[in-house]
Design an enzyme around this catalytic site. Structure first.
Site, PDB file in Angstrom:
ATOM      1  N   LYS A  13      -2.295   7.479   4.693  1.00 49.22           N
ATOM      2  CA  LYS A  13      -3.267   7.508   3.588  1.00 49.22           C
ATOM      3  C   LYS A  13      -3.297   6.184   2.831  1.00 49.22           C
ATOM      4  O   LYS A  13      -4.369   5.669   2.505  1.00 49.22           O
ATOM      5  CB  LYS A  13      -2.927   8.656   2.623  1.00 49.22           C
ATOM      6  CG  LYS A  13      -2.948  10.034   3.268  1.00 49.22           C
ATOM      7  CD  LYS A  13      -2.726  11.139   2.247  1.00 49.22           C
ATOM      8  CE  LYS A  13      -1.345  11.093   1.613  1.00 49.22           C
ATOM      9  NZ  LYS A  13      -0.254  11.329   2.585  1.00 49.22           N
ATOM     10  N   ARG A  88      -2.186  17.771  -5.653  1.00 49.57           N
ATOM     11  CA  ARG A  88      -1.192  18.309  -4.730  1.00 49.57           C
ATOM     12  C   ARG A  88      -1.196  19.829  -4.698  1.00 49.57           C
ATOM     13  O   ARG A  88      -0.624  20.428  -3.790  1.00 49.57           O
ATOM     14  CB  ARG A  88       0.218  17.818  -5.107  1.00 49.57           C
ATOM     15  CG  ARG A  88       0.432  16.320  -4.924  1.00 49.57           C
ATOM     16  CD  ARG A  88       1.848  15.931  -5.283  1.00 49.57           C
ATOM     17  NE  ARG A  88       2.079  14.504  -5.200  1.00 49.57           N
ATOM     18  CZ  ARG A  88       2.459  13.849  -4.109  1.00 49.57           C
ATOM     19  NH1 ARG A  88       2.631  14.523  -2.992  1.00 49.57           N
ATOM     20  NH2 ARG A  88       2.648  12.552  -4.134  1.00 49.57           N
ATOM     21  N   ARG A 127       9.622   2.959   9.597  1.00 43.54           N
ATOM     22  CA  ARG A 127       8.714   2.250   8.694  1.00 43.54           C
ATOM     23  C   ARG A 127       9.442   1.279   7.774  1.00 43.54           C
ATOM     24  O   ARG A 127      10.509   1.552   7.259  1.00 43.54           O
ATOM     25  CB  ARG A 127       7.958   3.293   7.852  1.00 43.54           C
ATOM     26  CG  ARG A 127       6.877   2.729   6.969  1.00 43.54           C
ATOM     27  CD  ARG A 127       5.990   3.837   6.423  1.00 43.54           C
ATOM     28  NE  ARG A 127       6.723   4.824   5.654  1.00 43.54           N
ATOM     29  CZ  ARG A 127       6.161   5.907   5.118  1.00 43.54           C
ATOM     30  NH1 ARG A 127       4.869   6.141   5.308  1.00 43.54           N
ATOM     31  NH2 ARG A 127       6.886   6.754   4.419  1.00 43.54           N
ATOM     32  N   ARG A 161      12.396   3.144   2.588  1.00 42.82           N
ATOM     33  CA  ARG A 161      12.701   4.236   1.672  1.00 42.82           C
ATOM     34  C   ARG A 161      13.975   4.948   2.119  1.00 42.82           C
ATOM     35  O   ARG A 161      14.196   5.170   3.311  1.00 42.82           O
ATOM     36  CB  ARG A 161      11.552   5.240   1.639  1.00 42.82           C
ATOM     37  CG  ARG A 161      10.361   4.763   0.843  1.00 42.82           C
ATOM     38  CD  ARG A 161       9.220   5.742   0.860  1.00 42.82           C
ATOM     39  NE  ARG A 161       9.628   7.107   0.533  1.00 42.82           N
ATOM     40  CZ  ARG A 161       8.795   8.027   0.031  1.00 42.82           C
ATOM     41  NH1 ARG A 161       7.528   7.721  -0.196  1.00 42.82           N
ATOM     42  NH2 ARG A 161       9.214   9.246  -0.226  1.00 42.82           N
ATOM     43  N   ARG A 172      10.223  17.008   3.526  1.00 48.55           N
ATOM     44  CA  ARG A 172       8.993  16.604   2.845  1.00 48.55           C
ATOM     45  C   ARG A 172       7.780  17.277   3.478  1.00 48.55           C
ATOM     46  O   ARG A 172       6.844  17.684   2.777  1.00 48.55           O
ATOM     47  CB  ARG A 172       8.839  15.076   2.901  1.00 48.55           C
ATOM     48  CG  ARG A 172       9.839  14.339   2.010  1.00 48.55           C
ATOM     49  CD  ARG A 172       9.984  12.881   2.391  1.00 48.55           C
ATOM     50  NE  ARG A 172       8.768  12.122   2.198  1.00 48.55           N
ATOM     51  CZ  ARG A 172       8.581  10.895   2.687  1.00 48.55           C
ATOM     52  NH1 ARG A 172       9.532  10.309   3.411  1.00 48.55           N
ATOM     53  NH2 ARG A 172       7.448  10.256   2.460  1.00 48.55           N
TER      54      ARG A 172
END
Length: 215
Positions: A13, A88, A127, A161, A172
């Site tokens: 996103k 959300r 990532r 992260r 998640r």
């Protein structure tokens, strides 16, 4: 044009939002960025955010909607907004709809980016992000350049992260499906949902986003 990018963590996103900002002149409203900026702004709303975060409490929907309202008002006259990370929940979706109506604005489309869970885990665990400009890299599909410099800004620091590991990612995803996926049905019922395949090269996904916005 006001749009929502909807999809699980790691779906891409943020990458597509940056492209829409650059090519269409839209304003990206990321709740995380807005909260961080508000915390140090010194405004009344910013002080409320700082107090809540200092206590370790979750920021309420009322505060987030208040921050979005400030941005909608401050950025009037632009080409529109991308809502990234919000809403959300169904309650937040209702609140956003009421706010847009109050501002005399409408939501044109909700782009749902669908990505297979296993592919998401593989994508996220490799990532890395440029600490300077936020450009995203991946160990397998887009490694950090051999000279150690970001192709976009030349930065040499990259971050990962702490929760970009398989166990944390699975948790998640579970949270996303439990709390956020009901929005898919909500926006489908409102005639706003456009679902696309989120797997593929960035340009391929971009073409699908463009196609969905033109539909």
């Amino acid at each position: 044009m006001n749009i929502i990018l909807l999809g699980p963590p790691g779906a891409g996103k943020g990458t597509q939002a940056r492209t829409l900002v650059e090519e269409r002149g839209l304003v990206q409203l990321s709740t995380g960025d807005m909260l961080r900026a508000a915390k140090s702004s010194g405004t009344e709303m910013g002080n409320r955010v700082a107090e809540v975060m200092a206590r370790g409490d979750l920021v309420t929907d009322e505060i987030v909607i208040g921050l979005i309202e400030e941005r909608l008002t401050a950025d009037e006259g632009g080409n529109g907004f991308i809502f990234d990370g919000f809403p959300r929940t169904l309650a937040q979706a209702d609140a956003l709809g009421e706010l847009l109506e109050k501002q005399g604005q409408t939501l044109q489309a909700v782009i749902e980016m669908r990505v297979n869970d296993d592919a998401l885990v593989a994508r996220v665990t490799g990532r890395a992000t440029c600490a300077t400009c936020g450009e995203v890299y991946h160990d397998q599909t887009r490694p950090i350049p051999e000279d150690g410099k970001c192709v976009k800004c030349g930065g040499t620091e990259f971050t990962r992260r702490a929760d970009d590991n398989e166990d944390a990612m699975r948790n998640r995803l579970l949270t996303y499906y439990r709390e956020t996926s009901p929005l898919i049905g909500y926006y489908y019922a409102h005639g706003k949902l456009r679902s696309i395949d989120g797997l593929g090269a960035i340009d391929e996904v971009k073409a699908r986003v463009d196609g969905a916005l033109s539909a």
